[in-house]
Design a protein around this motif. Structure first.
Motif, mmCIF file in Angstrom:
data_model
loop_
_atom_site.group_PDB
_atom_site.id
_atom_site.type_symbol
_atom_site.label_atom_id
_atom_site.label_comp_id
_atom_site.label_asym_id
_atom_site.label_seq_id
_atom_site.Cartn_x
_atom_site.Cartn_y
_atom_site.Cartn_z
ATOM 1 N N LYS A 119 0.932 -1.347 0.284
ATOM 2 C CA LYS A 119 -0.102 0.206 -0.446
ATOM 3 C C LYS A 119 1.077 1.306 -0.029
ATOM 4 O O LYS A 119 0.682 2.165 -0.935
ATOM 5 N N LYS A 120 2.270 0.922 1.059
ATOM 6 C CA LYS A 120 3.052 2.264 1.094
ATOM 7 C C LYS A 120 3.639 2.813 -0.048
ATOM 8 O O LYS A 120 3.397 3.741 -0.644
ATOM 9 N N ALA A 121 3.771 1.079 -1.118
ATOM 10 C CA ALA A 121 4.648 1.420 -3.017
ATOM 11 C C ALA A 121 3.537 2.323 -3.437
ATOM 12 O O ALA A 121 4.125 3.546 -4.854
ATOM 13 N N SER A 122 2.244 1.406 -3.593
ATOM 14 C CA SER A 122 1.128 2.224 -4.081
ATOM 15 C C SER A 122 0.424 3.845 -4.924
ATOM 16 O O SER A 122 0.724 4.375 -5.734
ATOM 17 N N ASP A 123 0.497 3.766 -3.442
ATOM 18 C CA ASP A 123 0.561 5.396 -2.821
ATOM 19 C C ASP A 123 1.592 6.451 -3.287
ATOM 20 O O ASP A 123 1.746 7.428 -3.727
ATOM 21 N N THR A 124 2.772 5.635 -2.989
ATOM 22 C CA THR A 124 3.944 7.194 -3.556
ATOM 23 C C THR A 124 4.294 6.664 -5.127
ATOM 24 O O THR A 124 4.015 7.935 -5.781
ATOM 25 N N LEU A 125 3.280 5.625 -5.724
ATOM 26 C CA LEU A 125 3.152 5.273 -6.901
ATOM 27 C C LEU A 125 2.579 6.986 -7.876
ATOM 28 O O LEU A 125 2.128 7.877 -8.638
ATOM 29 N N LEU A 126 1.250 6.812 -6.976
ATOM 30 C CA LEU A 126 0.351 7.432 -7.427
ATOM 31 C C LEU A 126 0.503 8.955 -7.220
ATOM 32 O O LEU A 126 0.050 9.779 -8.088
ATOM 33 N N GLU A 127 1.301 9.447 -6.044
ATOM 34 C CA GLU A 127 1.514 10.623 -6.388
ATOM 35 C C GLU A 127 2.450 10.877 -7.110
ATOM 36 O O GLU A 127 2.598 12.656 -7.254
ATOM 37 N N ARG A 128 3.202 10.056 -7.678
ATOM 38 C CA ARG A 128 4.433 10.227 -8.359
ATOM 39 C C ARG A 128 3.699 10.915 -10.035
ATOM 40 O O ARG A 128 4.121 11.479 -10.532
ATOM 41 N N LEU A 129 2.732 10.450 -9.926
ATOM 42 C CA LEU A 129 2.316 10.123 -11.379
ATOM 43 C C LEU A 129 1.120 11.997 -11.073
ATOM 44 O O LEU A 129 1.279 11.788 -12.394
ATOM 45 N N LYS A 130 1.588 11.755 -10.519
ATOM 46 C CA LYS A 130 0.608 13.938 -10.450
ATOM 47 C C LYS A 130 1.710 14.736 -11.167
ATOM 48 O O LYS A 130 1.010 15.492 -11.150
ATOM 49 N N ASP A 131 2.856 14.023 -10.823
ATOM 50 C CA ASP A 131 3.569 15.229 -10.880
ATOM 51 C C ASP A 131 4.803 14.661 -12.932
ATOM 52 O O ASP A 131 5.324 14.032 -12.959
ATOM 53 N N PRO A 132 3.733 14.856 -14.135
ATOM 54 C CA PRO A 132 4.952 15.237 -15.117
ATOM 55 C C PRO A 132 6.262 14.959 -14.963
ATOM 56 O O PRO A 132 6.465 14.130 -15.923
ATOM 57 N N LYS A 133 7.167 15.782 -14.574
ATOM 58 C CA LYS A 133 8.274 15.466 -14.605
ATOM 59 C C LYS A 133 8.935 14.203 -13.778
ATOM 60 O O LYS A 133 10.211 14.161 -14.181
ATOM 61 N N THR A 134 8.232 13.419 -12.844
ATOM 62 C CA THR A 134 8.371 12.257 -12.320
ATOM 63 C C THR A 134 8.414 11.087 -13.938
ATOM 64 O O THR A 134 9.219 9.725 -13.291
ATOM 65 N N TYR A 135 8.004 11.100 -15.075
ATOM 66 C CA TYR A 135 7.195 10.527 -16.097
ATOM 67 C C TYR A 135 8.205 10.083 -16.698
ATOM 68 O O TYR A 135 8.972 8.806 -16.818
ATOM 69 N N ASP A 136 9.657 10.880 -16.519
ATOM 70 C CA ASP A 136 10.772 9.469 -17.636
ATOM 71 C C ASP A 136 11.733 8.727 -16.203
ATOM 72 O O ASP A 136 12.204 7.739 -16.888
ATOM 73 N N ASN A 137 11.820 9.364 -14.768
ATOM 74 C CA ASN A 137 11.963 8.166 -14.293
ATOM 75 C C ASN A 137 10.969 6.792 -13.431
ATOM 76 O O ASN A 137 11.668 5.493 -13.597
ATOM 77 N N LEU A 138 9.730 6.681 -13.739
ATOM 78 C CA LEU A 138 8.466 5.896 -13.996
ATOM 79 C C LEU A 138 9.345 5.290 -14.786
ATOM 80 O O LEU A 138 9.168 3.985 -14.597
ATOM 81 N N THR A 139 9.006 5.572 -16.143
ATOM 82 C CA THR A 139 9.834 4.908 -17.215
ATOM 83 C C THR A 139 11.003 3.881 -16.846
ATOM 84 O O THR A 139 10.715 2.613 -17.779
ATOM 85 N N LYS A 140 11.447 4.323 -16.541
ATOM 86 C CA LYS A 140 13.427 3.807 -16.139
ATOM 87 C C LYS A 140 12.577 2.708 -15.584
ATOM 88 O O LYS A 140 13.115 1.575 -14.904
ATOM 89 N N ASP A 141 12.398 3.146 -14.081
ATOM 90 C CA ASP A 141 12.356 2.241 -12.329
ATOM 91 C C ASP A 141 11.512 1.361 -13.766
ATOM 92 O O ASP A 141 11.626 0.345 -12.416
ATOM 93 N N PHE A 142 10.890 1.449 -14.181
ATOM 94 C CA PHE A 142 9.047 -0.068 -14.767
ATOM 95 C C PHE A 142 9.592 -0.740 -16.031
ATOM 96 O O PHE A 142 8.720 -0.939 -16.436
ATOM 97 N N ASN A 143 10.486 -0.426 -16.530
ATOM 98 C CA ASN A 143 11.134 -1.090 -17.753
ATOM 99 C C ASN A 143 10.274 -0.370 -18.445
ATOM 100 O O ASN A 143 9.611 -1.459 -19.563
ATOM 101 N N LEU A 144 9.168 0.636 -19.032
ATOM 102 C CA LEU A 144 8.264 0.172 -19.344
ATOM 103 C C LEU A 144 8.094 0.815 -21.046
ATOM 104 O O LEU A 144 9.722 0.856 -21.642
ATOM 105 N N CYS A 145 7.589 0.281 -21.675
ATOM 106 C CA CYS A 145 8.023 -0.150 -24.024
ATOM 107 C C CYS A 145 8.470 1.482 -24.251
ATOM 108 O O CYS A 145 8.839 1.410 -25.193
ATOM 109 N N SER A 146 7.498 2.238 -23.517
ATOM 110 C CA SER A 146 7.602 3.637 -24.109
ATOM 111 C C SER A 146 7.158 4.539 -23.266
ATOM 112 O O SER A 146 6.720 4.349 -22.089
#
Length: 485
Positions: free
Chosen positions: A222-249
């Motif tokens: 739950k703590k991880a999921s809540d943190t993820l939701l917070e980071r999704l609110k800031d577009p500046k985090t999207y590059d890091n999220l893409t890298k952290d979860f190895n997204l295809c795009s």
């Protein structure tokens, strides 16, 4: 298993379609030794397209399999009901239902569900053609198959027993309910007999199942999921999220659907592992059976990996490595494109487009985060319901009405029938919509503590819990008793 969103979005094809969504029974190795060398040919049955329109004379070819190894003249006939994926002939070679067949001298059939696998009633999967896909048409398929096969093979006076697990488990119960003159008894394993649009209880059971391994585990998730939701609110985090979860795009969050799909995709790992925790699916070619609740909670509890968010990402990487995935596609726009492809060669034609249609027009079953007593966030009911409109032009009102009609037609928890046994596992989130207490002596429940989805239906192992072995034996004794009636 999966039922379809009996499975979550990410791992659905990996966990279900590779193996074929047939739940069967496993128990005695010597039965497997007898039959594993046998070749089971595809057989084809001429089936009606629309059982409820006498003026419609169209027909199509439905696939089925046959095992005659254990049949003794005068013995019963076992009918394994297909579900929301391709038929896998491995179930004709392994399983407790075959040990039951050997002991009882039964003839064994397995009938693939219309619109799944190779059973294609229509030219494509257009929404107009999918109107012929429903549990009622599937039950009528079973009835027609049973009637014609019985006449052709001289089996009309034999006692037929229906088997199924998950959605096919519901069909097994409903087959006995709606066609009692054709089926003598049913084993309805992990069967969700109550339809509901919103099913937040699924994730509540996920919480409890994770907590049964380690009380801190769901709290860390739950703590991880809540943190993820917070980071999704800031577009500046999207590059890091893409890298952290190895997204295809690169992550693109332009609508609430984009965010919800991304969050559900990551939560899907935990949902599917809980649903199939320690189930013995390896014999049917399933991958990832070594990933269990214990493994997930071990990763989530590993402080050396960093904060809970980093551990959550580590779980995603573990699953990608397990399934040899180069990257994670968490794009809703890709999912929308795949789900609206109506070709039989389309990426969702293995069963996902078909099953989600059934949830939109019959069952609901949406595993939303609309409960405080679960570990995830960000994919509420509105997200699921909107997919019905996007994929099939089914409104929220039509969905709600369809679910009411399903419960009226089948009776929900109040099944007015007899000689149906309802096995369920306490770890399995689907037991929340199933029968876990005896209705009558002739409608017994078998609730198996510590087991997951359809556990009693897989081949037995030495490490099986004692209560699981006892459940299989108890089901056999019930069948033995009922076949004497």
């Amino acid at each position: 298993m999966s039922l379809f969103p009996f499975l979550s979005v990410l791992w659905i094809s990996l966990l279900t379609f590779g193996e074929g969504y047939y739940k069967s029974f496993g128990r005695f190795n010597h039965v497997q030794d007898v039959t594993h060398r046998a070749a089971f040919d595809e057989l084809w049955f001429t089936q009606k397209l629309d059982h409820f329109n006498g003026a419609d004379r169209r027909v199509w070819k439905q696939r089925y399999f046959l095992n005659e190894a254990f049949y003794k003249p005068g013995g019963p006939v076992f009918l394994m009901i297909g579900g929301e994926g391709p038929a896998n002939p491995a179930w004709m070679q392994y399983g407790t239902w075959l040990s039951y067949a050997e002991k009882l001298g039964a003839l064994c059939f397995m009938l693939e569900h219309r619109f799944y696998g190779k059973s294609h009633p229509t030219a494509d999967l257009s929404t107009d053609n999918l109107r012929f896909l429903s549990s009622r048409q599937a039950l009528a398929d079973l009835a027609h198959f049973r009637t014609v096969i019985a006449e052709d093979r001289g089996l009309s006076n034999r006692k037929w027993v229906a088997f199924g697990g998950s959605y096919p488990g519901s069909l097994a119960a409903w087959f006995r309910l709606k066609y009692p003159h054709l089926v003598h008894a049913s084993v309805a394993t992990s069967a969700p007999v109550h339809a509901t649009v919103n099913f937040p209880e699924y994730l509540e059971v996920v919480w409890r199942s994770l907590a049964s391994e380690n009380a801190e585990c769901p709290l860390l998730v739950k703590k991880a999921s809540d943190t993820l939701l917070e980071r999704l609110k800031d577009p500046k985090t999207y590059d890091n999220l893409t890298k952290d979860f190895n997204l295809c795009s690169k992550l693109q969050i332009q609508t609430e659907m984009d965010s919800a799909y991304f969050l559900e995709t990551l939560a899907g790992t935990f949902m599917d592992v809980v649903q199939y925790n320690e189930d013995n699916r390896g014999f049917e070619g399933a991958t990832g059976t070594n990933i269990t609740i214990k493994v997930l909670c071990s990763v989530m509890g590993d402080a050396s990996l960093g904060e809970p968010y980093a551990r959550y990402a580590a779980v995603a990487h573990l699953m990608m490595d397990t399934f040899s995935m180069k990257c994670l596609d968490a794009s809703f726009s890709t999912y929308l494109r795949d789900m609206t492809n109506t070709s039989w060669e389309g990426p969702a034609a293995g069963g996902e487009r078909q099953w989600v249609y059934q949830t939109c027009t019959e069952f609901g079953f949406y595993q939303s985060t609309d409960s405080p007593n679960q570990p995830f966030t960000g994919f509420p009911l509105v997200y699921h319901v909107k997919q019905c409109a996007d994929f099939y032009n089914v409104s929220a009102e039509q969905l709600a009405m369809a679910v009411v009609q399903t419960n009226e037609y089948y009776g929900s928890y109040d099944i007015g029938s007899s000689r149906i046994v309802f096995p369920n596992g306490s770890i399995d989130p689907w037991h929340a919509l199933g029968i876990t207490l005896d209705i009558t002596p002739d409608l017994p429940a078998v609730f198996i503590n510590g087991t997951a989805h359809c556990a009693n239906m897989y081949p037995a192992r030495s490490e099986d819990l004692p209560q699981l072995a006892l459940a299989r034996d108890h089901i056999f004794l019930l069948l033995q008793q009922w076949l004497k009636q």
